[in-house]
Design an enzyme around this catalytic site. Sequence first.
Site, PDB file in Angstrom:
ATOM      1  N   GLY A 281     -98.856  -0.950 -33.212  1.00 14.85           N
ATOM      2  CA  GLY A 281     -97.477  -1.079 -32.749  1.00 14.85           C
ATOM      3  C   GLY A 281     -97.110   0.137 -31.916  1.00 14.85           C
TER       4      GLY A 281
ATOM      5  N   CYS B 201     -70.007   9.261 -37.292  1.00  9.10           N
ATOM      6  CA  CYS B 201     -69.378  10.068 -38.327  1.00  9.10           C
ATOM      7  C   CYS B 201     -70.281  10.202 -39.544  1.00  9.10           C
ATOM      8  CB  CYS B 201     -68.024   9.453 -38.692  1.00  9.10           C
ATOM      9  SG  CYS B 201     -66.970   9.395 -37.239  1.00  9.10           S
TER      10      CYS B 201
ATOM     11  N   TYR C 180     -89.887   1.872 -32.487  1.00 17.39           N
ATOM     12  CA  TYR C 180     -89.027   2.115 -33.645  1.00 17.39           C
ATOM     13  C   TYR C 180     -87.718   2.785 -33.244  1.00 17.39           C
ATOM     14  CZ  TYR C 180     -93.326   0.803 -35.921  1.00 17.39           C
ATOM     15  OH  TYR C 180     -94.446   0.120 -36.289  1.00 17.39           O
TER      16      TYR C 180
HETATM   17  C1  PLP Z   1     -95.790  -1.570 -39.003  1.00 17.15           C
HETATM   18  C2  PLP Z   1     -97.082  -2.265 -39.186  1.00 17.15           C
HETATM   19  C3  PLP Z   1     -98.084  -2.148 -38.225  1.00 17.15           C
HETATM   20  C4  PLP Z   1     -97.953  -1.262 -37.006  1.00 17.15           C
HETATM   21  O1  PLP Z   1     -97.921   0.094 -37.319  1.00 17.15           O
HETATM   22  P1  PLP Z   1     -97.914   1.168 -36.135  1.00 17.15           P
HETATM   23  O2  PLP Z   1     -97.892   2.468 -36.838  1.00 17.15           O
HETATM   24  O3  PLP Z   1     -96.688   0.932 -35.345  1.00 17.15           O
HETATM   25  O4  PLP Z   1     -99.151   0.963 -35.341  1.00 17.15           O
HETATM   26  C5  PLP Z   1     -99.237  -2.874 -38.405  1.00 17.15           C
HETATM   27  N1  PLP Z   1     -99.418  -3.671 -39.495  1.00 17.15           N
HETATM   28  C6  PLP Z   1     -98.469  -3.808 -40.432  1.00 17.15           C
HETATM   29  C7  PLP Z   1     -98.708  -4.698 -41.580  1.00 17.15           C
HETATM   30  C8  PLP Z   1     -97.277  -3.099 -40.322  1.00 17.15           C
HETATM   31  O5  PLP Z   1     -96.345  -3.225 -41.268  1.00 17.15           O
END
Ligand code: PLP
Length: 427
Positions: free
Chosen positions: A288, A355, A383
Amino acid sequence: MNDPLTRLPGQPHIARRDGVLCVENVALDALARAHGTPLFVYSKQWMLDALAAYQRGFEGRNALICYAMKANSSLGVLRVFAEAGCGFDIVSGGELGRVLAVGADPAKVIFSGVGKTRAEMKQALAAGIGCFNVESEAELEVLNEVALAAGQRARISIRINPNVDPKTHPYISTGLKGNKFGVAHDRTVAAYQHAARLPGLDVVGIDCHIGSQITEASPYLDAMDKILDLVEAIEATGIRLHHIDFGGGLGIDYNGDTPPAADALWKQLLARIDARGFGDRQLMIEPGRSLVGNAGVCVSEVLYTKPGDDKNFCIIDAAMNDLPRPAMYQAFQQIVPLQPRMGTAALYDVVGPICESGDWIGRDRALDVQAGDLVAVLSAGAYCMSMASNYNTRGRAAEVLVNGGQATLIRRRETLDDQLRSEQLAG
Ligand SMILES: *Cc1c(COP(=O)(O)O)cnc(C)c1O
């Protein structure tokens, strides 16, 4: 002058031209004038280059890269990865809806998460997703029931918890014994044997995901060894695993961090897989952050500077509802003026208008800024927007996708009407 941009090798698509900060060939101040602030701006090329590093790592292999879309689930971003042939790792029915909305192939979708509802399972079966990454024995039973009721068999993988320390922030560690994720290592074989007997399930793979913002190779190598031990043990009982899904978690450079390059890391991991004789299995990953994190910046206007006895405050128009990572994880993101002044810098806590004392974006930053200046909060592709909220009844920011010299508004700024639409008065 100490221009922090020269220290950011992870962000080659952000540069200063004639003194103006640009994403690819588009000047950020012009975008801010056109669309207002706070404004997220993403480089398409950075995303494609990040993806290419994984693709190089898997060259000649049967592999599927599933973008973990919770990092940034905006449709304009999803479309980039869908067009590049990626699959998607989803964690809710809502995310499935977004994947389908950009026309992605549901067969390349995998569904993770510890709390899938029956309705979400039904929706995913109807869409024909590729695999459910099941996170508990109880979920196996429910998914089996839902699949049988739908007259289908659900393809499943079991997420195992390899109990390795990813050496990252505790809130983004997921593969330790004390975490809520996955099935404990010592229960895995029994869970697989049970799953194989359930008529509504078709066991196809194994998966793990040990954490996020991982900047060393060693936790990955340890987790791979443990996964491969389990593949051996599971297959010894007669269950064949067609794919190995190794999750996501690779870190990015926020502040001089030096995570391994995706292709170099996978060279090491593939050597282990080959040495153990599993090189013929389909490999899946769920990155991600490493596909979008440094593709994005958040442009914000300095509203006020406020000198204090202990601290100076620089109050900007972006806040914890736009950029939640500092408040949630004490995360560090670079903050850079769009057009540097030639005066002297002072130390500021950069904060938003919300706030809450927790509404800070950066602490003790040396900045030479005045009200009306624009700043860019870097590394804001992952994120941030996907975690944005309406706290303090703030509309969510607009987003722009840059491709070379072209800039496209992919999300308009949220209006008050957008926020009030779903509410009504009692009685
Ligand atoms: C969040 C998540 C990812 C991605 O993680 P990154 O650190 O953004 O690469 C992959 N697999 C699962 C199951 C996740 O919850």
